[in-house]
Design an enzyme around this catalytic site. Structure first.
Site, mmCIF file in Angstrom:
data_model
loop_
_atom_site.group_PDB
_atom_site.id
_atom_site.type_symbol
_atom_site.label_atom_id
_atom_site.label_comp_id
_atom_site.label_asym_id
_atom_site.label_seq_id
_atom_site.Cartn_x
_atom_site.Cartn_y
_atom_site.Cartn_z
ATOM 1 N N ASN A 1 0.807 -1.229 0.000
ATOM 2 C CA ASN A 1 0.000 0.000 0.000
ATOM 3 C C ASN A 1 0.831 1.266 0.000
ATOM 4 O O ASN A 1 0.480 2.261 0.621
ATOM 5 C CB ASN A 1 -0.930 0.043 1.225
ATOM 6 C CG ASN A 1 -1.831 -1.150 1.293
ATOM 7 O OD1 ASN A 1 -2.454 -1.505 0.308
ATOM 8 N ND2 ASN A 1 -1.877 -1.801 2.440
ATOM 9 N N CYS A 2 1.992 1.198 -0.654
ATOM 10 C CA CYS A 2 2.845 2.378 -0.703
ATOM 11 C C CYS A 2 2.593 3.100 -2.017
ATOM 12 O O CYS A 2 2.685 2.517 -3.078
ATOM 13 C CB CYS A 2 4.309 1.941 -0.625
ATOM 14 S SG CYS A 2 5.233 2.845 0.600
ATOM 15 N N LEU A 3 2.251 4.364 -1.932
ATOM 16 C CA LEU A 3 1.970 5.098 -3.167
ATOM 17 C C LEU A 3 3.259 5.402 -3.917
ATOM 18 O O LEU A 3 4.295 5.588 -3.317
ATOM 19 C CB LEU A 3 1.263 6.412 -2.834
ATOM 20 C CG LEU A 3 -0.148 6.255 -2.295
ATOM 21 C CD1 LEU A 3 -0.755 7.630 -2.041
ATOM 22 C CD2 LEU A 3 -1.023 5.483 -3.266
#
Lengths: 112, 124, 95
Positions: free
Chosen positions: A110-112
């Site tokens: 979930n790392c942009l």
């Protein structure tokens, strides 16, 4: 990105993004080499975050994504350090990804 | 303490036990993804989902990650609206003391209000 | 002829009721996976004296139930699971 690094006589395998394949391969020496690949020379300010990340991972089995990393640092090391700008100053544009890599943890989800 | 978000809101109703299927884990993934995109998240535990919160779990015995250890990080992702259905606890002879996570114990009526105030609901 | 019944879903699936409705004296029930949540709460169904109840230790530990288990249910490890399979003539899985 090289797919392995040599530490003494040992060859340590990395995935295609440079994360450790085996988390138990990590040592401080490995961390120094991983940091070098990112163009970073580890200082005391880096080490305090690396140790924080490693104990967080041991407890929660999770690498924190950017927002969670900032909040974690704020909670554990205080508001001066719990800022994106401070972390980017140490680890560059993607502090969660790079600090997890050097700390020998999986890439954060979930790392942009 | 938790409060109901009234703006643009994603609610997740997690109703399955932690290791028998991957649905409990998927609930967490959805919550973290929504939080990273700056959405307001309500995380609701109902039915067998309340088992996810039991203290003293250690899933290394079944070669899994202990889900509740990851759930403890929700506050770092800015997810502070965490609700537990009181009836589900009561039906399972559990009390808040049995749980590893601090959350609001709520009635079905309050859950209905949270669902109604949500822009989207993930029910799994 | 005796049968070992394994129950691998939580009580909310109501498998134990059906299982016990066809069980015979001398049979045994082993709770595995989410079935071990049965061991945390005393119910009428578990007061069946004709049936011996067991649960799998590894699944109890994973789910935080090792210290919440009813005394009337015996804990077995994986080896005990195998022993139970061998001791009974047949196995029926409830899932």
């Amino acid at each position: 990105m090289k797919n392995s690094i040599a530490v003494g006589d040992d060859i340590i395998n990395l995935d295609k993004e440079g994360y450790l394949r085996q988390l138990e391969d990590w040592s401080e020496e490995v961390a120094n080499l991983l940091a070098k690949q990112e163009g970073i020379t580890l200082q005391q300010t880096h080490w305090e975050l690396i140790h924080l990340l490693r104990s967080f991972y041991q407890r929660h089995q999770l690498s924190p994504a950017n927002r969670a990393l900032v909040n974690l640092v704020k909670r554990e090391l205080g508001p001066e350090k719990g800022k994106s700008a401070y972390l980017m100053g140490l680890f560059g544009g993607s502090p969660a990804k790079i600090s997890s890599k050097i700390a020998g943890l999986p890439k954060p989800d979930n790392c942009l | 303490m938790s409060e109901i978000n009234s703006s643009k809101t994603v609610s997740i109703i997690s109703r399955q036990a932690p290791y028998g299927s991957n649905r409990a884990h998927q609930s967490l993934d959805i919550a973290l993804a929504a939080a990273v995109f700056e959405q307001a998240v309500n995380y609701i535990f109902m039915g067998d989902g309340v088992y996810q919160l039991l203290g003293n779990q250690n899933a290394t015995s079944i070669q899994s990650k202990t889900l509740v250890n990851a759930l403890e990080t929700l506050d770092l992702y800015g997810i502070e609206s965490i609700f537990i259905d009181s009836q589900s606890l009561r039906e399972r002879n559990l009390t808040p003391k049995d749980l590893a996570l601090n959350a609001s114990i709520v009635s079905r009526g309050e859950i209905a209000k949270i669902v109604r105030a949500s822009d989207s609901v993930f029910n799994l | 002829m005796s049968t070992l019944h394994t129950v691998s879903k939580a009580p909310s699936f109501r498998l134990l009721e059906t299982c016990l409705s066809i069980i015979q004296a001398g049979d045994a029930v082993l709770f595995i996976e989410d079935g071990v949540y049965h061991c945390q709460q005393s119910t009428e169904l578990l007061r069946n004296s004709e049936v011996k109840f067991y649960c799998l230790r590894e699944d109890l530990i994973a789910r935080g139930l090792i210290d919440r288990k009813l005394d009337t249910i015996e804990t077995v490890n994986t080896q005990g699971f195998v022993d139970l399979c061998v001791q009974h003539d047949g196995i029926v899985n409830w899932f």
